[in-house]
Each structure stands twice: as structure tokens, then as C-alpha cells.
Design a protein around this motif. Sequence first.
Motif, PDB file in Angstrom:
ATOM      1  N   LEU A   1       0.834  -1.201   0.000  1.00 46.42           N
ATOM      2  CA  LEU A   1       0.000   0.000   0.000  1.00 46.42           C
ATOM      3  C   LEU A   1       0.872   1.255   0.000  1.00 46.42           C
ATOM      4  CD1 LEU A   1      -2.824   1.253   0.112  1.00 46.42           C
ATOM      5  CD2 LEU A   1      -2.705   1.059   2.596  1.00 46.42           C
TER       6      LEU A   1
ATOM      7  N   LEU B   1      -2.886   1.029  -6.828  1.00 52.41           N
ATOM      8  CA  LEU B   1      -3.289   1.406  -5.474  1.00 52.41           C
ATOM      9  C   LEU B   1      -4.561   0.663  -5.079  1.00 52.41           C
ATOM     10  CD1 LEU B   1      -3.129   3.184  -2.915  1.00 52.41           C
ATOM     11  CD2 LEU B   1      -4.353   4.948  -4.202  1.00 52.41           C
TER      12      LEU B   1
ATOM     13  N   ALA C   1      -3.718  -2.890  -4.247  1.00 57.53           N
ATOM     14  CA  ALA C   1      -3.022  -2.984  -2.961  1.00 57.53           C
ATOM     15  C   ALA C   1      -4.000  -2.796  -1.807  1.00 57.53           C
ATOM     16  CB  ALA C   1      -1.898  -1.948  -2.880  1.00 57.53           C
ATOM     17  N   MET C   2      -4.931  -1.869  -1.971  1.00 58.48           N
ATOM     18  CA  MET C   2      -5.940  -1.642  -0.931  1.00 58.48           C
ATOM     19  C   MET C   2      -6.800  -2.889  -0.740  1.00 58.48           C
ATOM     20  SD  MET C   2      -7.058   2.267  -1.841  1.00 58.48           S
ATOM     21  CE  MET C   2      -8.437   2.317  -0.712  1.00 58.48           C
TER      22      MET C   2
ATOM     23  N   GLU D   1      -4.821  -5.609   1.082  1.00 58.95           N
ATOM     24  CA  GLU D   1      -4.549  -5.311   2.488  1.00 58.95           C
ATOM     25  C   GLU D   1      -5.820  -4.997   3.283  1.00 58.95           C
ATOM     26  OE1 GLU D   1      -1.199  -2.711   3.127  1.00 58.95           O
ATOM     27  OE2 GLU D   1      -0.124  -3.553   1.415  1.00 58.95           O
TER      28      GLU D   1
ATOM     29  N   ALA E   1      -7.501   5.269   1.034  1.00 61.43           N
ATOM     30  CA  ALA E   1      -6.087   5.623   0.900  1.00 61.43           C
ATOM     31  C   ALA E   1      -5.885   6.990   1.546  1.00 61.43           C
ATOM     32  CB  ALA E   1      -5.686   5.674  -0.567  1.00 61.43           C
TER      33      ALA E   1
END
Length: 78
Positions: A6, A31, A34-35, A38, A43
Motif C-alpha cells: 500500500l 493502489l 493494494a488496498m 490489504e 487511501a
Amino acid sequence: MSDLSLQQAIDNIYTSINNDNEEIDLHIAALKAAMSREGVKEAVFEPGKLAQSNRQGRKIMQSYFKKKGVAVGFAKSE
């Protein structure tokens, strides 16, 4: 660009913004991935690292990222 953390994805967004939004859509997609990996819903960016850190610039950024499916928040400045 797969499997970025992230923080790496956020750092790439800062770099892109400071380079006239170069490949911004690609970085937003990374992004978002990745969000998802995780389990993060929003963000969080530091306004001081943005090219346009004023309220209008932040609102434009939030709006654009929202269209791409990414919720954006901003860290409180000290």
C-alpha cells in the motif's frame, strides 16, 4: 506493478502527481489492488506531499480517485 505494498502504491501516486500526472490511471489501479489485498477502505495522503495541497486540489483529487473506485482521505497536518 503487481503486489506492491500500500505504501509503495501511495508513493507512486505522489511521484505521478509531481510529474504532471504521468501514468496516474495505472498507479490508481495498482493502489486499488493494494488496498484490496490489504483490506484497506481508504487511501490516506499527506497534503504537504501533493502538488496542489489546497482544498480545491484535494477535492479534485478525491473526485477523480472516486471515479476510479478509490476512496481518498488526507492526514491531518500538524
